[in-house]
Design an enzyme around this catalytic site. Structure first.
Site, PDB file in Angstrom:
ATOM      1  N   ARG A  54      -0.361 -10.175  10.698  1.00  0.00           N
ATOM      2  CA  ARG A  54       0.907  -9.589  11.145  1.00  0.00           C
ATOM      3  C   ARG A  54       2.043 -10.605  10.983  1.00  0.00           C
ATOM      4  O   ARG A  54       3.210 -10.232  11.018  1.00  0.00           O
ATOM      5  CB  ARG A  54       0.843  -9.171  12.630  1.00  0.00           C
ATOM      6  CG  ARG A  54      -0.181  -8.124  13.036  1.00  0.00           C
ATOM      7  CD  ARG A  54      -0.163  -6.923  12.156  1.00  0.00           C
ATOM      8  NE  ARG A  54      -1.134  -7.051  11.079  1.00  0.00           N
ATOM      9  CZ  ARG A  54      -1.125  -6.333   9.971  1.00  0.00           C
ATOM     10  NH1 ARG A  54      -0.169  -5.459   9.758  1.00  0.00           N
ATOM     11  NH2 ARG A  54      -2.056  -6.498   9.042  1.00  0.00           N
ATOM     12  N   LYS A 101       0.819  -1.212   0.000  1.00  0.00           N
ATOM     13  CA  LYS A 101       0.000   0.000   0.000  1.00  0.00           C
ATOM     14  C   LYS A 101       0.858   1.270   0.000  1.00  0.00           C
ATOM     15  O   LYS A 101       0.610   2.196  -0.776  1.00  0.00           O
ATOM     16  CB  LYS A 101      -0.919  -0.011   1.227  1.00  0.00           C
ATOM     17  CG  LYS A 101      -1.603   1.308   1.527  1.00  0.00           C
ATOM     18  CD  LYS A 101      -2.484   1.200   2.743  1.00  0.00           C
ATOM     19  CE  LYS A 101      -1.728   0.951   4.005  1.00  0.00           C
ATOM     20  NZ  LYS A 101      -0.947   2.153   4.449  1.00  0.00           N
ATOM     21  N   THR A 102       1.868   1.315   0.873  1.00  0.00           N
ATOM     22  CA  THR A 102       2.695   2.515   0.977  1.00  0.00           C
ATOM     23  C   THR A 102       3.435   2.787  -0.326  1.00  0.00           C
ATOM     24  O   THR A 102       3.573   3.940  -0.756  1.00  0.00           O
ATOM     25  CB  THR A 102       3.695   2.373   2.140  1.00  0.00           C
ATOM     26  OG1 THR A 102       2.974   2.127   3.351  1.00  0.00           O
ATOM     27  CG2 THR A 102       4.522   3.631   2.300  1.00  0.00           C
ATOM     28  N   ASP A 162      -4.689   8.045   3.006  1.00  0.00           N
ATOM     29  CA  ASP A 162      -4.213   6.735   3.472  1.00  0.00           C
ATOM     30  C   ASP A 162      -5.147   6.208   4.563  1.00  0.00           C
ATOM     31  O   ASP A 162      -5.759   6.987   5.306  1.00  0.00           O
ATOM     32  CB  ASP A 162      -2.787   6.894   4.017  1.00  0.00           C
ATOM     33  CG  ASP A 162      -2.124   5.565   4.317  1.00  0.00           C
ATOM     34  OD1 ASP A 162      -2.596   4.521   3.827  1.00  0.00           O
ATOM     35  OD2 ASP A 162      -1.104   5.570   5.041  1.00  0.00           O
ATOM     36  N   GLU A 163      -5.258   4.887   4.675  1.00  0.00           N
ATOM     37  CA  GLU A 163      -6.051   4.229   5.729  1.00  0.00           C
ATOM     38  C   GLU A 163      -7.474   4.799   5.794  1.00  0.00           C
ATOM     39  O   GLU A 163      -7.970   5.175   6.867  1.00  0.00           O
ATOM     40  CB  GLU A 163      -5.365   4.393   7.097  1.00  0.00           C
ATOM     41  CG  GLU A 163      -3.939   3.862   7.148  1.00  0.00           C
ATOM     42  CD  GLU A 163      -3.848   2.338   7.177  1.00  0.00           C
ATOM     43  OE1 GLU A 163      -4.871   1.682   6.920  1.00  0.00           O
ATOM     44  OE2 GLU A 163      -2.753   1.821   7.421  1.00  0.00           O
ATOM     45  N   GLN A 185      -9.623  -4.352   7.496  1.00  0.00           N
ATOM     46  CA  GLN A 185      -8.775  -3.931   8.616  1.00  0.00           C
ATOM     47  C   GLN A 185      -9.351  -2.712   9.336  1.00  0.00           C
ATOM     48  O   GLN A 185      -8.621  -1.949   9.971  1.00  0.00           O
ATOM     49  CB  GLN A 185      -7.358  -3.642   8.126  1.00  0.00           C
ATOM     50  CG  GLN A 185      -6.656  -4.863   7.537  1.00  0.00           C
ATOM     51  CD  GLN A 185      -5.203  -4.601   7.186  1.00  0.00           C
ATOM     52  OE1 GLN A 185      -4.367  -4.385   8.065  1.00  0.00           O
ATOM     53  NE2 GLN A 185      -4.895  -4.613   5.902  1.00  0.00           N
TER      54      GLN A 185
END
Length: 766
Positions: free
Chosen positions: A618, A38-39, A230-231, A261
């Protein structure tokens, strides 16, 4: 757009990522699965816009953390140069809107140099308002008031609108805080008078600015030719509405996130913002980043099989091209104590046999209070650890306050303990009075408790009302000091009679729930201490003995140092955005994960499932799940069923240890026992009829025995037994006298223990 610079860096992207980066002609929604890069997509999209001719000051990029903003700006700088990157409007929602308000807030009567109140400032202001209005802080709890004010501001509800809401006023009245609307109004007025805004005001006033001054909104909407967020699944109502205001003109907005998420509804995040984005912006292009670069195929497959049980979501199929890897390991424990041992043993094995570093390992739990068991187990095994984003259990303020009571009971002249709790919970003894008592002790060279016994004798100049309060506290502690009972029994009395328990159960807020959990864990630890001492024949069961044990457990000589190799412990909420080679997700039981508050709400249950999904994803190579058949709550044993989420994971991805047996041990018993819960009870810990100190061998010499009775059943060496905390074990030897038989038992996960049979909580396995 005509590219003006080499765009070969886009070749590093996979087809889905590249497609998401290159579409800049309208609104777009990028669903970025866990570990999908994503980043990189956000960074490359900004670089692509800059290299295609857009000026950096026409790009608005919003993140949720300063760390994320710094990381993205650094990456953009590496691609296009630091000068271009530094001119971007990039930062957190609050920092960007603060930048706007510094220029524009004059329309609301603020000067450009207004102060931003920190939470401590807001707390102090509310405290002053309550004092001025003669309102009791025990009824009008400051934490609850601040939460309600924050909720209102993030819902864009002003004090006047708050007052006009019949439903809101009724809620406050039901909570015994009917004047909360007046407190909200006073708080806002005082902030304005002080030329100050809190963090929530930065959102509220930005929205009001654009809503009440359309020409200003148009000016910023024109400036920001392209908006990136973002997010996006974590945005709240206020943030969502401001984005609508800013994107109304160009409608060139790209939001990136993952509905799977979305786990922060308790902070105001609204999953509907991302689910309904395509409905809000006609012609939205949807891009799905479905390749997970982080985890093995088994971990990704397990996570997929779990999250597909949610009904409200954007369909996607995350996949991995990494190796299959090990299946997820499901470990059953008989108790929370055994769970701590199982996890510690496996961590030791991973480091010793698999050559992992401690820093590559994480323990994730649903609530902070769960850390105690694992902290104690890790310390016992000499495994270094750190608490991420929080305090060690024994370093929390509440726990320190409780231990200060215990310290003062054991040593009445403990001045530091006295200062800490003489006015906790609040009993109207202020700092001026406390200093008078301390000064009198110093001048007369006596202990503080000697002064407290007779304040006037030592020249403590206070009025009769204050003297009565000092005497009340003295009498309270003296009653505890006169109690000749075990540590757990005395601990229950202290929490109840001091008012701490009453304070924890004052309301149903998250703050109170966390306090309740921590009180429960304190009593669990004390109950375990007393029981274990008795079972091993140790006569040290009193408060002074318990404090010595805690002092050793909370020794801070090896406190965390930046960069040291340590296991990371944290809540699942804190783990979002992080990754580890091996992840232990503990406490997988009904009413714990999913938590009790989600049991009767489909919406909340789905968020709990998303939270579990975040925990699993994770892990890069190894994922462990563990559940316990029994846990202690307020020092009393409760029995639990395994979490429903465990059954929702496709069995082909799980290695369930309840279906196998270790060498020398029988298979685990069925864990699907009927669920029953006890209300918090505070009965004394099991103890002998007499409180005389126990001497295992008394006047007879120790002898070796061949058989012994357990629950009136004859057993011998080799008999398999269950212990309520230690789990399954095999009797290796008996010793002692007929009246005091000690069994040496080798337990499957906790090793060898020597237990006095007349106190040991054992059952013979059939």
């Amino acid at each position: 757009m005509n590219a003006t610079t080499d765009l070969s860096f886009l070749d590093r992207l996979n087809p889905s990522q590249r497609e998401a980066v290159e579409y800049v002609d309208g609104p777009s929604l990028v669903i970025a699965g866990a570990g999908s890069g994503k980043t990189m997509v956000l960074t490359y999209k900004i670089a692509y816009l800059l290299m295609s001719g857009m000026r950096p000051y026409h790009i608005l990029a919003l993140t949720f953390t300063n760390k994320a903003a710094r990381e993205m700006k650094t990456r953009v700088g590496l691609l296009v140069g630091d000068l271009e990157a530094s001119s971007l409007w990039m930062g957190t929602f609050h920092s960007i809107f603060n930048r706007i308000l510094r220029k524009e807030a004059g329309v609301f009567g603020f000067t450009p140099d207004y102060t931003i109140y920190q939470p401590s400032d807001s707390k102090s202001l509310v405290k002053s308002i309550l004092k001025e209005r003669n309102l009791d802080e025990k009824t009008y709890k400051i934490g609850t008031i601040l939460n309600r004010i924050s909720e209102a501001k993030n819902a864009l509800v002003t004090p006047s609108e708050y007052t006009q809401s019949r439903e809101t006023l009724q809620r406050d009245s039901n909570a015994n805080m009917p004047l909360l609307h007046e407190i909200y109004a006073s708080y806002c007025m005082r902030c304005h008078q002080a030329n100050a805004m809190d963090f929530d005001d930065l959102l509220l006033f930005t929205y009001k600015l654009f809503a009440e001054y359309p020409e200003t909104c148009q000016r910023y909407a024109k400036r920001f030719e392209y908006i990136l967020v973002d997010e996006y699944q974590d945005t709240n109502y206020a943030q969502h509405q401001i984005l609508i205001q800013l994107s109304q003109l160009n409608k060139k907005i790209c939001v990136v996130g993952d509905d799977a998420q979305s786990i922060y509804s308790f902070r105001g995040a609204n999953i509907e913002n991302i689910l309904q984005f395509q409905d809000l912006y006609n012609g939205t292009r949807l891009f799905k980043l479905e390749q997970n670069y982080r985890s093995t195929r088994n971990i990704v497959g397990a996570a997929n099989s779990l999250i597909e049980k949610n009904t409200r979501q954007i369909p996607k199929k995350i996949y991995s091209e990494n190796e299959d890897g090990a299946r997820i390991s499901l470990k059953h424990a008989f108790s929370d104590v055994e769970e701590g041992e199982i996890v510690s043993n496996e961590i030791s094995r991973l480091v010793r046999k698999e050559h992992l570093k401690y820093e590559q390992i994480a323990i994730l739990y649903r609530t902070n209070s769960q850390s105690r068991i694992f902290e104690e187990a890790l310390r016992k095994h000499a495994i270094p650890y750190r608490i991420y984003g929080g305090f060690s259990f024994y370093d929390q303020k509440l726990i320190k306050d409780i231990l200060a009571y215990f310290r003062l009971i054991v040593n009445a002249n403990d001045e530091e303990a006295f200062k800490r709790i003489v006015n906790y919970p609040t009993r109207g003894i202020g700092n001026v009075t406390i200093n008078k008592v301390l000064q009198a002790a110093s001048e007369h060279q006596v202990g503080v408790w000697q002064v407290m016994q007779s304040p006037r004798t030592f020249g403590v100049d206070v009025n009769n009302g204050t003297l009565s309060k000092l005497n009340g506290f003295y009498d309270l502690i003296e009653r505890f000091r006169d109690s000749h009972v075990d540590a757990y029994t005395l601990g229950v009395r202290v929490l109840k009679e001091s008012g701490i328990m009453q304070e924890a159960y004052k309301d149903t807020s998250l703050e109170s729930k966390e306090m309740q959990d921590n009180l429960s864990e304190v009593l669990n630890g004390m109950s375990t201490f007393v029981s274990m001492q008795r079972e091993t024949g140790d006569e040290r069961i009193y408060m002074s003995d318990y404090l010595s044990e805690v002092a050793l457990l909370s020794d801070t000589d090896d406190q965390e140092t930046e960069g040291e190799d340590r296991v990371t412990m944290m809540t699942v909420h804190s783990s979002k955005g992080l990754e580890f080679d091996a992840v232990f997700i503990v406490g997988m039981e009904e009413e714990l994960f999913p938590n009790q508050m989600a049991m009767f709400s489909q919406k909340e249950l789905e968020e709990e499932r998303r939270l579990f999904y975040v925990a699993i994803t994770r892990a890069k190579n190894r994922c462990y799940l563990s559940c316990a058949k029994s846990r202690y709550r307020f020092g009393q044993m409760d029995f639990y069923q395994p979490s429903r989420f465990l059954k929702e994971i496709d069995a082909k991805y799980i290695n369930d240890d309840s279906k196998t047996a270790l060498p020398g041990f029988t298979s685990r018993k069925d864990f699907s026992m009927p669920l029953f819960k006890k209300a918090p009870a505070f009965s004394p810990a099991p103890q002998p009829a007499s409180m005389k100190r126990i001497n295992v061998h008394q006047d007879k010499e120790s002898t070796t025995l061949e058989t012994a009775l357990i629950n009136n059943q004859l057993c011998s060496v080799g008999t398999m037994v269950e212990h309520d905390r230690f789990g399954v074990g095999e009797i290796k030897a008996f010793s002692g006298t007929p009246d005091n038989v000690t069994a040496t038992i080798l337990f499957q996960n906790v090793g060898e223990k020597k237990l006095l049979l007349k106190y040991a909580k054992l059952n013979i396995m059939q």
